[in-house]
Write a protein that holds these residues in place. Structure first.
Motif, PDB file in Angstrom:
ATOM      1  N   GLY A 215     -15.175  19.073  -0.791  1.00  0.00           N
ATOM      2  CA  GLY A 215     -16.587  19.323  -0.545  1.00  0.00           C
ATOM      3  C   GLY A 215     -16.995  19.099   0.899  1.00  0.00           C
ATOM      4  N   ARG A 216     -16.239  18.246   1.615  1.00  0.00           N
ATOM      5  CA  ARG A 216     -16.608  17.936   2.996  1.00  0.00           C
ATOM      6  C   ARG A 216     -15.556  18.384   4.003  1.00  0.00           C
ATOM      7  N   ASP A 217     -14.324  18.647   3.544  1.00  0.00           N
ATOM      8  CA  ASP A 217     -13.237  19.015   4.447  1.00  0.00           C
ATOM      9  C   ASP A 217     -12.982  20.513   4.386  1.00  0.00           C
ATOM     10  N   ALA A 218     -12.773  21.099   5.547  1.00  0.00           N
ATOM     11  CA  ALA A 218     -12.424  22.513   5.623  1.00  0.00           C
ATOM     12  C   ALA A 218     -11.434  22.694   6.768  1.00  0.00           C
ATOM     13  N   PRO A 219     -10.487  23.627   6.627  1.00  0.00           N
ATOM     14  CA  PRO A 219      -9.559  23.868   7.728  1.00  0.00           C
ATOM     15  C   PRO A 219     -10.277  24.466   8.920  1.00  0.00           C
ATOM     16  N   GLY A 220      -9.803  24.112  10.102  1.00  0.00           N
ATOM     17  CA  GLY A 220     -10.358  24.673  11.325  1.00  0.00           C
ATOM     18  C   GLY A 220      -9.403  25.676  11.930  1.00  0.00           C
ATOM     19  N   LEU A 221      -8.634  25.245  12.924  1.00  0.00           N
ATOM     20  CA  LEU A 221      -7.694  26.135  13.599  1.00  0.00           C
ATOM     21  C   LEU A 221      -6.397  26.223  12.808  1.00  0.00           C
ATOM     22  N   LEU A 222      -5.940  27.449  12.576  1.00  0.00           N
ATOM     23  CA  LEU A 222      -4.646  27.686  11.948  1.00  0.00           C
ATOM     24  C   LEU A 222      -3.656  28.145  13.014  1.00  0.00           C
ATOM     25  N   ASN A 223      -2.411  27.709  12.883  1.00  0.00           N
ATOM     26  CA  ASN A 223      -1.369  28.157  13.801  1.00  0.00           C
ATOM     27  C   ASN A 223      -1.116  29.642  13.545  1.00  0.00           C
ATOM     28  N   PRO A 224      -1.366  30.515  14.528  1.00  0.00           N
ATOM     29  CA  PRO A 224      -1.201  31.953  14.280  1.00  0.00           C
ATOM     30  C   PRO A 224       0.253  32.369  14.096  1.00  0.00           C
ATOM     31  N   ARG A 225       1.180  31.461  14.350  1.00  0.00           N
ATOM     32  CA  ARG A 225       2.593  31.789  14.108  1.00  0.00           C
ATOM     33  C   ARG A 225       2.932  31.724  12.627  1.00  0.00           C
ATOM     34  N   ASN A 226       2.444  30.691  11.940  1.00  0.00           N
ATOM     35  CA  ASN A 226       2.880  30.476  10.560  1.00  0.00           C
ATOM     36  C   ASN A 226       1.764  30.080   9.602  1.00  0.00           C
ATOM     37  N   GLY A 227       0.531  29.948  10.102  1.00  0.00           N
ATOM     38  CA  GLY A 227      -0.587  29.592   9.240  1.00  0.00           C
ATOM     39  C   GLY A 227      -0.769  28.111   9.008  1.00  0.00           C
ATOM     40  N   GLU A 228       0.067  27.271   9.613  1.00  0.00           N
ATOM     41  CA  GLU A 228      -0.072  25.826   9.443  1.00  0.00           C
ATOM     42  C   GLU A 228      -1.451  25.371   9.916  1.00  0.00           C
ATOM     43  N   VAL A 229      -2.096  24.516   9.126  1.00  0.00           N
ATOM     44  CA  VAL A 229      -3.413  23.989   9.502  1.00  0.00           C
ATOM     45  C   VAL A 229      -3.228  22.969  10.618  1.00  0.00           C
ATOM     46  N   LEU A 230      -3.835  23.249  11.777  1.00  0.00           N
ATOM     47  CA  LEU A 230      -3.709  22.365  12.937  1.00  0.00           C
ATOM     48  C   LEU A 230      -4.888  21.409  13.059  1.00  0.00           C
ATOM     49  N   THR A 231      -6.076  21.859  12.669  1.00  0.00           N
ATOM     50  CA  THR A 231      -7.263  21.007  12.733  1.00  0.00           C
ATOM     51  C   THR A 231      -8.076  21.185  11.456  1.00  0.00           C
ATOM     52  N   THR A 232      -8.850  20.177  11.127  1.00  0.00           N
ATOM     53  CA  THR A 232      -9.805  20.266  10.027  1.00  0.00           C
ATOM     54  C   THR A 232     -11.160  19.777  10.507  1.00  0.00           C
ATOM     55  N   THR A 233     -12.190  20.197   9.798  1.00  0.00           N
ATOM     56  CA  THR A 233     -13.554  19.756  10.076  1.00  0.00           C
ATOM     57  C   THR A 233     -14.079  18.999   8.858  1.00  0.00           C
TER      58      THR A 233
END
Length: 674
Positions: A215-233
């Protein structure tokens, strides 16, 4: 490099000579030309450089009649594969994916009880639209609901299933340009209503879970190479209100660490957007106005938890709107350019080859804005658009650096000579605040011709802004070709032009925000452009609120007002609008000021109000109740437009009906026609 464009320049110049004559014509652009279906729109190239996808419009249609079109880039001469929309579900957007797949978005009219789903939620039956995303192949052989494979609805109530149908369950998040078949998608969990993020294989329809949002966490930046979540908000409550915290993944782990330097109180509305990763240094590209009134591009080092001392990119007059990062193997993740928030949202290319290509295209299409879009890895095929205030958007393909193919122009029947000058201006509000604006003038007009009838035309939002170029709504060329000057003030409360301008509109609806528009009218009179006896306020959405406010404010500079899809009752708006909870909370708290519905007894100028009966953003009661409050005091009209939603795309009949209402009102009820 520029020698490559000699042939291109010659080809384009020959086709443009006919339109470079004196702009002295004053023929009104026909309503039919401005309200017809766009001939082409929503054009994109697949990331593997194999296909181009677009929507093409049925000419002469009254409804929203579109077809899906797909071209093979290696055989453009064969023409596109074309499939028409269904009888009820109409294509409204499309995108070329890789692996010979196509993403299509469609909608149809729907009426029923929303029961907690989306905007317009109320008791009883609501007129709205149901939307769906589809996947198909380049031959359009079969259409299936996009990214829905494996979605489980066991144990889900019929009411929840209808909610999911209205809201949609899946969306495309990242195209993973280096992977031949995989993309990143999000899906709404039908049991928890939280989004899960997956790596989706377009070739096999198989999925791999990457991240479960809460409810409070969402992915931010994804690694464009493989989709790995790099940051969250993360949104966290504090003693001083909600705080947006940005977390960065600790290298080599699944742990995300809060970075206080990137975190801000939501009520302060600082921009803090992590938009990329510099793989060479491990630093992140961040767009922020934490160091300046304007947004700058800064480098942030997660190892030291510090920003670099100096900005990576900054502009003295405009915010940095975006960083353009390469997405092809040859330039992957390199900074190719950046976009500034000036009148046209221009991109400044740092990459030498793209800078030369851009310059060559500008020479080939003088006076038009060039926007470079998708391209093949060798850059031998580049999709780009041309447009100007006088030229509707055209989609074109540059091949081998010296040949241009035109895929289509959004609107025909538009003579550029019927449209005049557009420029960026500034003026001072009564309290000294500098207000930027876009000014459009009729073709061939000079001050020697005398002051003009004038329309003050505020944008919607109000957390939005106007850009120059072709006006997709058609309102500006409609007015200027009929002899009106049009001023679009970027009044306080406008976003994208600095925090001071943006935040100074808080709580000033109908007050200082309105003063800025009236001060723009006074400035035009002082400049000898506007006739003070023939001034009009016209706006849509928030702009419709501004037009309603103009009706009841004392000492109005306007002869009349046109209010499209307005908000008029701030008490009933509050925090109930929008389907984004966070936006409702943050922006809703700023919606304060003079409430038009409480001041209808002060109405003093004629008003035309219209709204669509499928508008769930600003429901019809706003316009209808205001009309009921002012009729009898001033000359007032109210029109409910069948099947019209709040936002584009509108049907051709919606455009035609509303433009004719405006034309008749200006001529017969307002008396401002040129």
């Amino acid at each position: 490099m520029r020698n490559r464009f000699k042939n291109l320049l010659a080809i384009a110049t020959a086709s443009l000579l006919a339109t470079v004559n004196s702009a002295s014509a004053r023929d009104p652009i026909s309503i039919e030309a401005l309200s017809s279906m766009p001939k082409i729109q929503s054009v994109s190239m697949s990331s593997d450089g194999k296909n181009i996808v677009a929507l093409v419009g049925k000419q002469g249609a009254e409804e929203y009649e579109t077809s899906l079109a797909t071209w093979k880039l290696d055989n453009l001469e064969a023409g596109p594969t074309i499939t028409a929309s269904g009888d009820r579900m109409r294509f409204i957007a499309a995108s070329a994916l890789k692996a010979d797949r196509v993403f299509v978005f469609a909608r149809q009219e729907w009426t029923g009880a929303l029961q907690g789903c989306g905007e317009g939620n109320s008791t009883g039956s609501t007129k709205t639209f149901v939307s769906k995303a589809y996947l198909t192949d380049t031959k359009h052989s079969e259409f299936s609901e996009a990214f829905a494979a494996g979605t489980r609805t066991a144990g889900v109530s019929a009411q929840t299933e209808r909610c999911l149908e209205l809201a949609g369950t899946a969306s495309l998040v990242n195209g993973l340009p280096l992977d031949p078949t995989k993309v990143i998608v999000s899906r709404l969990n039908p049991l928890t209503f939280q989004e899960n993020y997956y790596r989706y294989d377009l070739a096999t329809d198989k999925t791999e879970l990457l991240f479960r949002a809460s409810g409070r966490d969402a992915p931010g930046l994804l690694n464009p190479r493989n989709g790995e979540v790099l940051t969250t908000t993360t949104i966290e409550p504090t003693a001083d209100g909600l705080e947006q915290q940005i977390k960065i993944r600790k290298a080599g782990t699944d742990e995300f660490v809060v970075h206080p330097a990137l975190s801000r109180k939501i009520k302060d509305r600082y921009t803090m957007a992590v938009v990329g990763l510099d793989e060479a240094t491990g630093k992140y590209y961040v767009l922020t106005d934490a160091f300046s009134d304007l947004v700058q591009a800064r480098m942030y080092d997660p190892a030291t938890s510090k920003f670099d001392d100096e900005p990576l990119l900054a502009h003295p007059k405009y915010s940095i709107a975006n960083i353009v990062l390469g997405s092809r193997p040859s330039d992957f993740n390199k900074v190719l350019g950046f976009t500034i928030a000036n009148m046209n949202g221009d991109t400044i290319w740092i990459d030498p080859q793209l800078a030369a290509i851009h310059e060559g295209l500008k020479q080939a299409f003088p006076g038009q804005q060039i926007s470079i879009g998708s391209m093949t890895d060798d850059r031998n095929k580049i999709l780009f658009t041309t447009e100007s205030p006088r030229h509707p958007v055209a989609y074109r393909l540059l091949v081998d650096g010296n040949k241009v193919s035109t895929l289509g122009v959004t609107r025909d029947g538009i003579d550029p000579n019927d449209i005049g000058e557009q420029k960026w201006v500034t003026y001072k509000a009564r309290d000294g605040l500098e207000i930027p604006a876009i000014l459009d003038l009729p073709a061939g007009w000079t001050k020697a011709d005398g002051p003009l009838p004038t329309v003050i035309h505020p944008h919607g939002g109000p957390w939005s802004r106007d850009f120059g170029g072709w006006d997709a709504s058609g309102w500006v060329p409609f007015l200027t070709s009929r002899g009106y000057a049009v001023l679009r003030p970027q009044y306080r409360g406008t976003s994208g032009l600095g925090r001071k301008l943006w935040t100074s509109g808080d709580g000033e609806w109908g007050q200082k925000m309105q003063d800025d528009k009236d001060d723009g009218a006074a400035w035009l009179v002082q400049e000898g452009i506007a006739d003070p006896k023939r001034m009009v306020m016209f706006g849509y959405s928030y702009g419709g609120f501004a037009a309603a406010a103009a009706v009841v404010r004392p000492n109005s500079p306007y002869r009349c007002a046109i209010s499209g899809a307005p908000v008029t009752d701030l008490g009933r708006l509050g925090t109930s609008w929008s389907d984004n909870r966070l936006q409702r909370i943050v922006q809703g708290d700023t919606v304060k000021g003079m409430d038009p519905i409480q001041n209808t007894d002060k109405a003093n100028i004629p008003v035309l109000l219209y709204v669509g009966d499928r508008d769930v953003r600003t429901p019809a009661f706003h316009a209808r109740d205001f009309y009921n409050g002012v009729k009898g005091k001033v000359d007032a009209e109210f029109h409910l437009i069948p099947d019209m939603p709040h936002s584009m795309p509108w049907y051709p009949r919606h455009m035609s009906v509303t433009l004719r209402l405006m034309e008749d009102f200006l001529k017969n009820k307002c008396g401002t026609s040129a």
